[in-house]
Scaffold this active site. Structure first.
Site, PDB file in Angstrom:
ATOM      1  N   THR A 195       0.699  -1.298   0.181  1.00  0.00           N
ATOM      2  CA  THR A 195      -0.024   0.031   0.140  1.00  0.00           C
ATOM      3  C   THR A 195       1.038   1.144   0.015  1.00  0.00           C
ATOM      4  O   THR A 195       1.922   1.288   0.609  1.00  0.00           O
ATOM      5  CB  THR A 195      -0.827   0.106   1.342  1.00  0.00           C
ATOM      6  OG1 THR A 195      -1.709  -1.175   1.329  1.00  0.00           O
ATOM      7  CG2 THR A 195      -1.636   1.169   1.618  1.00  0.00           C
ATOM      8  N   ARG A 223     -13.574  -8.134   0.594  1.00  0.00           N
ATOM      9  CA  ARG A 223     -13.098  -7.962   1.795  1.00  0.00           C
ATOM     10  C   ARG A 223     -12.378  -6.645   1.837  1.00  0.00           C
ATOM     11  O   ARG A 223     -12.010  -6.086   0.628  1.00  0.00           O
ATOM     12  CB  ARG A 223     -11.479  -8.927   1.902  1.00  0.00           C
ATOM     13  CG  ARG A 223     -10.658  -8.833   2.981  1.00  0.00           C
ATOM     14  CD  ARG A 223      -9.380  -7.889   2.465  1.00  0.00           C
ATOM     15  NE  ARG A 223      -8.355  -7.917   3.557  1.00  0.00           N
ATOM     16  CZ  ARG A 223      -7.421  -6.832   3.540  1.00  0.00           C
ATOM     17  NH1 ARG A 223      -7.277  -6.328   2.454  1.00  0.00           N
ATOM     18  NH2 ARG A 223      -6.543  -6.995   4.548  1.00  0.00           N
ATOM     19  N   GLY A 247       0.673  -3.565   5.082  1.00  0.00           N
ATOM     20  CA  GLY A 247       0.984  -4.674   5.933  1.00  0.00           C
ATOM     21  C   GLY A 247      -0.524  -5.612   6.023  1.00  0.00           C
ATOM     22  O   GLY A 247      -1.292  -4.988   5.283  1.00  0.00           O
ATOM     23  N   GLY A 249      -3.753  -6.077   7.063  1.00  0.00           N
ATOM     24  CA  GLY A 249      -4.718  -5.037   7.358  1.00  0.00           C
ATOM     25  C   GLY A 249      -5.505  -5.537   8.445  1.00  0.00           C
ATOM     26  O   GLY A 249      -5.869  -4.735   9.607  1.00  0.00           O
TER      27      GLY A 249
HETATM   28  N1  ASP Z   1      -2.822  -2.885   4.531  1.00  0.00           N
HETATM   29  C1  ASP Z   1      -3.202  -3.492   3.169  1.00  0.00           C
HETATM   30  C2  ASP Z   1      -4.588  -4.099   3.375  1.00  0.00           C
HETATM   31  O1  ASP Z   1      -4.446  -5.196   4.186  1.00  0.00           O
HETATM   32  C3  ASP Z   1      -2.351  -4.010   2.055  1.00  0.00           C
HETATM   33  C4  ASP Z   1      -0.998  -3.604   2.100  1.00  0.00           C
HETATM   34  O2  ASP Z   1      -0.501  -2.783   2.930  1.00  0.00           O
HETATM   35  O3  ASP Z   1      -0.244  -4.247   1.521  1.00  0.00           O
HETATM   36  O4  ASP Z   1      -5.342  -4.202   2.548  1.00  0.00           O
END
Ligand code: ASP
Length: 334
Positions: A195, A223, A247, A249
């Site tokens: 993200t 989701r 990360g 989530g």
């Molecule tokens: N935090 C994001 C999610 O859980 C994924 C990511 O940060 O890569 O959708």
């Protein structure tokens, strides 16, 4: 009727028992309790403007920096900054070219928050390249904060956004490959999720943030992760600072990660200490678990920054007059 009688009786008997001055005092509005001031020590020369973002998103931070250096505000800087990644088809975790869910839908999540605590978000939205800009429209043009799915998409068209297929040749091929095994893994670091969360302070010293993602690749349809959830994937408090996350989530939501970090800074912790505490809270709920990554990034009102993560590998990009850096972040596990 009964209640009125009771009030009348009790005020009569009270009048007989207490002095007139006490009665006058009772009639005045109760004073709200004083909110303790933020304990962020102010430095004489705060670093501003400044922009930071999760991972090494060079082009996005370059764009946001340009907006800030030309006198733009933090809100415009973060929106225009993260839009660069949303529009980059080679980034397979944000915007167009983001990987789909397990049913083959590319669904995007984003949010934005300004110096006054105004915020907007879209979740699980398809066919629109720039969810962050739709989130900003939700913030500015509606009385709501979050729009989801088809409603968000309809709102985007009403606001003049164009319908576009978010699949690319590359993500289509990868999805067809994935279907052969249909295995869902939360791979550590950039392979499966990545993200962009961005925080900026402008020349006025005002803070804003934005966060945008296609979420976990091959997630269950419908989701939504932490990224578009105010308080989890992003939080701004103009008195204190801001925080954002990347990360898995689900783990960030469970501790309301970004809000927690900003509150820890309010209580006097540095951005670095606050991020460390945030990750440690998550690890306390996940003792011994090593199969997921979280990266937190924070900035305080002075323009000091910090980051911390579960596993090595998370970095953040920082732009200010002190230089342009990709900062390595220390981690919970070696
Ligand atoms: N935090 C994001 C999610 O859980 C994924 C990511 O940060 O890569 O959708």
């Amino acid at each position: 009727m009964e209640r009125r009688k009771f009030l009348k009786n009790s005020s009569l008997s009270a009048a007989g028992l207490v002095s007139a001055s006490t009665l006058v005092a009772c009639k005045t509005e109760p004073k709200p309790e004083a909110v303790p001031a933020a304990m962020v020590p102010t430095t004489p020369n705060p670093i501003k403007p400044i922009v930071v973002c999760t991972w090494n998103f060079f082009n996005a931070s370059e764009k946001a920096w340009k907006v800030l250096k030309e006198g733009g505000n933090a809100l415009d800087a973060v929106e225009q900054g993260v839009m660069v990644e949303e529009g980059d088809e080679t980034n397979e975790t944000v915007g167009k070219g983001g990987r789909p869910d397990r049913d083959g839908n590319v669904t995007l999540d984003a949010c934005i928050m300004d110096k006054d605590g105004n915020c907007g978000a879209v979740v699980c939205m398809e066919n629109i390249v720039h969810p962050v800009s739709v989130a900003r429209k939700v913030m500015e043009e509606t009385p709501h904060i979050i729009l989801a799915g088809k409603g968000a998409e309809k709102f985007a068209y009403e606001q003049g956004f164009k319908k576009e297929d978010l699949f690319t040749e590359s993500t289509k091929k990868q999805y067809e490959e994935w279907l052969k095994t249909s295995k869902y893994e939360t791979t550590i670091n950039i392979e499966n999720h990545d993200t962009i969360g961005m925080l900026a302070i402008d020349e006025n010293g005002d803070i804003a943030g934005a966060c945008t993602t296609s979420g976990m690749a091959y997630k269950v349809a419908g989701r939504v992760g932490d990224s578009p959830i105010i308080g989890a994937g992003l939080f701004i408090d103009n008195e204190v600072g801001g925080a954002t996350a990347t990360g898995v989530g689900e783990e960030v939501i469970r501790t309301v990660g970004s809000f927690l970090i900003v509150e820890l800074m309010r209580q006097g912790k540095s951005p670095q200490e606050a991020c460390e505490e945030g990750v440690k809270r998550i690890m306390k709920k996940n003792e011994g678990r090593k199969d997921f990554q979280i990266g937190f990034l924070a900035i305080n009102k002075n323009g000091e920054t910090g980051g911390y993560c579960v596993h090595p590998g998370f970095t953040y990009r920082e732009y200010s007059d002190n230089g342009h850096k990709n900062r390595e972040v220390i981690s919970f596990y070696e």
